[in-house]
Design an enzyme around this catalytic site. Structure first.
Site, PDB file in Angstrom:
ATOM      1  N   HIS A 382       0.817  -1.215   0.000  1.00 20.98           N
ATOM      2  CA  HIS A 382       0.000   0.000   0.000  1.00 20.98           C
ATOM      3  C   HIS A 382       0.850   1.264   0.000  1.00 20.98           C
ATOM      4  CE1 HIS A 382      -2.098   3.286   2.162  1.00 20.98           C
ATOM      5  NE2 HIS A 382      -3.036   2.998   1.286  1.00 20.98           N
ATOM      6  N   CYS A 713      35.365   3.058 -23.826  1.00 20.40           N
ATOM      7  CA  CYS A 713      34.463   3.166 -22.675  1.00 20.40           C
ATOM      8  C   CYS A 713      35.194   3.927 -21.570  1.00 20.40           C
ATOM      9  CB  CYS A 713      34.017   1.783 -22.186  1.00 20.40           C
ATOM     10  SG  CYS A 713      35.341   0.586 -21.972  1.00 20.40           S
TER      11      CYS A 713
END
Length: 763
Positions: A382, A713
């Protein structure tokens, strides 16, 4: 809905409810609670028109007869008529009653469902979103109970609830009736399945996380009590609540439901589904489905990033991150709203709500919160659902937040660091960066991402990219596995009870140590590869240095003391050595599982720190021994070009690989002969030095001549536009950067490409 309206008219409640609603002071939680209770009491005290109640009872007895019973057990579920509309989310606002038996109990449950249209949260929600209270009705569904009290239950979404990633089914589940998952009373198991490859027939499970399933809701034997909560047996806690067959079956059903509603509504309609497994028949059931209403209405052309700069603040509490935002404020600990509205009155706008768990009546309080932190719950409880609706950060399932944090303490809640949410001490500064993706210029150079964390992969997939240029295995090993691999395999021979206990606790839910490692590493790789599918994802085999591996639990038994680990026993030299070969076998098995079992053929493997061609051939031989043969089943092999020998002998290396990926950090330090970790020579470190650039130019030219790919990279291209210009001018195939550098790198590359085009036009 007609039955509800008939009930309201029959009891002449319409005007009374309108009058009460009209007098609510929505700034006062106390006013809302008192009025909500008054309305619900009016409805609960109402009577059914005789024809309506008899029709319900007759249908109930017909249902009972179908199951050979006088009074069968049913679930009585309520659903507001606006529930399921794209701009409304009424989930959890109305009541559900389980294990209802007999006509009298059934009629009472239906009446209570009617009353739940006016829970505090439902009233507040409709007022916030300007829904007419009297244009919203209620339907009640009466279903035969699935005996999940003897099995398991939970929820499933047809997208990732945190990032909005469309190609995943995310399943949360626990033992017993499903209310425990929805309420957040347990931290459920979590499973993720990759939809595109499931469609192709692959066993496409890309994540399995064992929850803390310590309680379950079951039928009660006590008269007057329908259900009760009991402890879960120790043996069951150590098992996943769903086996792989049920995970796959449920995922297929969720996809079918999503497809059905998408066709029906003529647009993509992600779904929120409730499921149950009957413990008697072992059959799987779908008990409810409704459209997901958070990500389906987001503006996906705007990239919003919450950035928490580097800081030294202590991490007080950790848990499951909900969303990707950052919030800050003063802690307010609340355990329940059972003391009238005293605690509610004390809760101020901008406080951080800290509690055990929440329920629908807490929503008016939650609207005021800067953030929410709970001890219990998972990503579909919830608190998590409401936090997403309200757009505030939440961390659930912390375990000890109410014990560790103190009322009035200033804290910062960060959900911007992946799956793990962190509560930091103090009010930390943070930035909110928004980028319109449609405004970014197009570039010709392939821009890829460096992605280390699988938990962030789905979120990063929204950033413009052509795949992943570097996914480090050692990051996954460090964070997903957390044990030295050789210690994992050999701990029983080490006579270290503490280490063995830690390993046994870590591998709970898996068959053995090998299954744990191969599964966890393959899931980490698969989550990254799925996020960027079908683009290439270059996975680098582990490149721990001995001093880094030493620090992992059990590492002290297997790692040498080296004078200079940076150029010692690392990378390729480990893979074929008798000391590490057994560990490398499991790395290969994880890659094989990700590619062949899960189906992620976009995974490319890369060998780091390979000094000689002979060493590369040894690694390829070992790979083949363990089922990874470059060229077979489309497997590509890349080499990390980070040693001068890789550059000088590039043509010879190129004969045995499909591509180079430049590791500019190591290449710079080895070309210039310096230790990048030494502050004494740090001023000499510069990847734009002519010696380094000459190396890179030679490699790019040789790769082109040999017909293999070449990329880089590293941070250089994003930090230095002139370096990006140099690489683009030399004809590099791809540039891979960290996600936080993408926007500025796109702009830098675009500027370089435009200059080059202008130069070409001049000639």
């Amino acid at each position: 809905m007609n039955a509800y309206q008939d009930f309201i008219r029959y009891n002449k409640l319409d005007e009374k409810i309108r009058e009460l609603i009209g007098h609510i002071d929505y700034s006062s939680v106390e006013s809302l609670r008192i009025t909500g209770l008054q309305i619900r009491t009016l409805i609960r005290n109402g009577n059914f028109p005789s024809g309506l109640s008899q029709e319900i009872i007759d249908c109930y007895f017909e249902l009972s007869k179908e199951y050979g019973q006088n009074n069968t057990d049913v679930a009585v579920r309520s659903s507001a008529t606006a529930e399921g509309l794209p701009d409304a989310s009424f989930a959890g606002q109305q009541e559900t009653f389980l294990n209802v038996r007999g006509a009298a109990e059934l009629i009472n449950a239906v009446r209570n469902c009617f009353a739940s249209l006016f829970t505090d949260r439902a009233i507040s929600y409709r007022e916030t979103f300007k829904y007419d209270h009297f244009a919203v009705g209620l339907s009640v569904c009466i279903q035969k109970m699935v005996r999940s009290d003897l099995g398991s239950s939970g929820v499933a979404f047809s997208l990732d609830t945190e990032s909005g990633f469309k190609d995943a089914v995310v399943i949360n589940g626990s033992y017993g009736l499903g209310e425990m998952v929805g309420q957040g009373s347990v931290s459920p198991d979590e499973f993720i399945v990759f939809k595109p490859l499931l469609n192709e027939g692959y066993h496409a499970i890309i994540e399995k996380k064992l929850g803390i399933k310590d309680q379950m809701m079951v039928y009660s034997d006590d008269h007057g009590e329908r259900v009760k909560i009991i402890e879960v047996d120790k043996e069951l806690k150590a098992l996943f609540c769903l086996d792989d067959e049920k995970i796959i079956q449920l995922s297929r059903w969720v996809m079918h439901i999503e497809n059905y509603y998408s066709v029906l509504k003529n647009h993509w309609c992600p779904m929120d589904v409730e499921w149950s497994v009957d413990g008697i028949s072992n059959k799987l059931f779908i008990v409810q489905a409704r459209p997901e209403t958070i990500h389906s209405r987001k503006d996906h052309d705007t990239l919003t990033e919450y950035v928490l700069p580097a800081h030294g603040s202590a991490a007080l509490v950790k848990g499951i991150a909900v969303g990707d935002r950052v919030g800050a404020g003063k802690v307010k600990i609340m355990f329940a709203l059972n003391k009238g509205a005293i605690e509610a009155r004390d809760f101020r706008q901008g406080d951080v709500l800290v509690t055990d768990m929440t329920d629908p009546d807490w929503e008016p309080i939650m609207k005021k919160a800067a953030a929410i932190v709970t001890d219990k719950g998972g990503r579909t409880c919830h608190a998590a659902i409401v936090a997403r609706e309200l757009g505030i950060p939440a961390i659930v399932g912390c375990g000890n937040a109410t014990a560790v944090l103190s009322n009035g303490e200033e804290v910062t809640i960060s959900c911007a660091e992946g799956d793990l949410g962190v509560v930091y001490k103090g009010l930390l500064p943070y930035e909110v960066v928004q980028t319109k993706l449609g405004d970014l210029p197009a570039i010709e150079t392939a821009l890829m991402l460096n992605v280390g964390s699988p938990s962030l992969a789905f979120r990063f997939s929204n950033i413009p990219n052509k795949g992943v240029g570097l996914a480090r295995e050692e990051f996954i090993i460090n964070n997903y596995i957390g044990i030295h691999l050789l210690a994992l395999l050999n701990h029983k021979d080490l006579n270290d009870p503490e280490l063995s206990e830690a390993i046994q606790n870590r591998i709970i839910g898996f068959n053995d140590e090998e299954d744990f490692f191969v599964s966890k590493l393959s899931y980490g790789i698969a989550k990254i590869a799925a996020a960027f599918y079908p683009n290439k994802v270059i996975v680098r085999f582990s490149d721990f240095k001995s001093n880094e591996y030493f620090n992992l639990p059990g590492g002290k038994y297997f790692e040498p003391q080296e004078e200079n680990p940076m150029i010692g026993w690392r990378g390729a030299s480990r893979y074929y050595s008798s000391e590490y070969k057994a560990a490398f076998e499991l790395e290969c098995k994880a890659i094989k599982k990700a590619r062949e079992e899960i189906g992620l053929a976009n995974v490319v493997v890369m060998v780091p720190f390979c000094r000689t061609v002979e060493e590369l051939l040894k690694v390829k031989t070992v790979m083949a021994e363990y089922g990874l043969v470059p060229g077979s089943a489309g497997l590509e092999l890349y080499l990390m070009a980070e040693i001068p020998s890789n550059i000088i002998m590039a043509a010879e290396f190129a004969e045995h690989i499909d591509g180079f990926s430049i590791g500019s950090n190591d290449l710079t330090q080895l070309s210039l002969g310096l230790d990048r970790d030494s502050s004494l020579v740090a001023h000499l470190y510069d990847e734009r030095h002519p010696a380094v650039k000459r190396m890179l130019a030679h490699l790019i030219q040789t790769a082109k001549e040999c017909g293999v790919k070449v990329g880089i990279c590293g941070q250089g291209p994003s930090d230095h536009p002139d370096f990006a210009q140099f690489l683009v001018e030399e004809g590099i195939d791809s540039i891979s950067v960290t996600p936080d550098s993408v926007i500025k790198t796109i702009k830098a590359i675009h500027a370089v490409e435009q200059k080059l085009k202008q130069k070409q036009l001049q000639f």
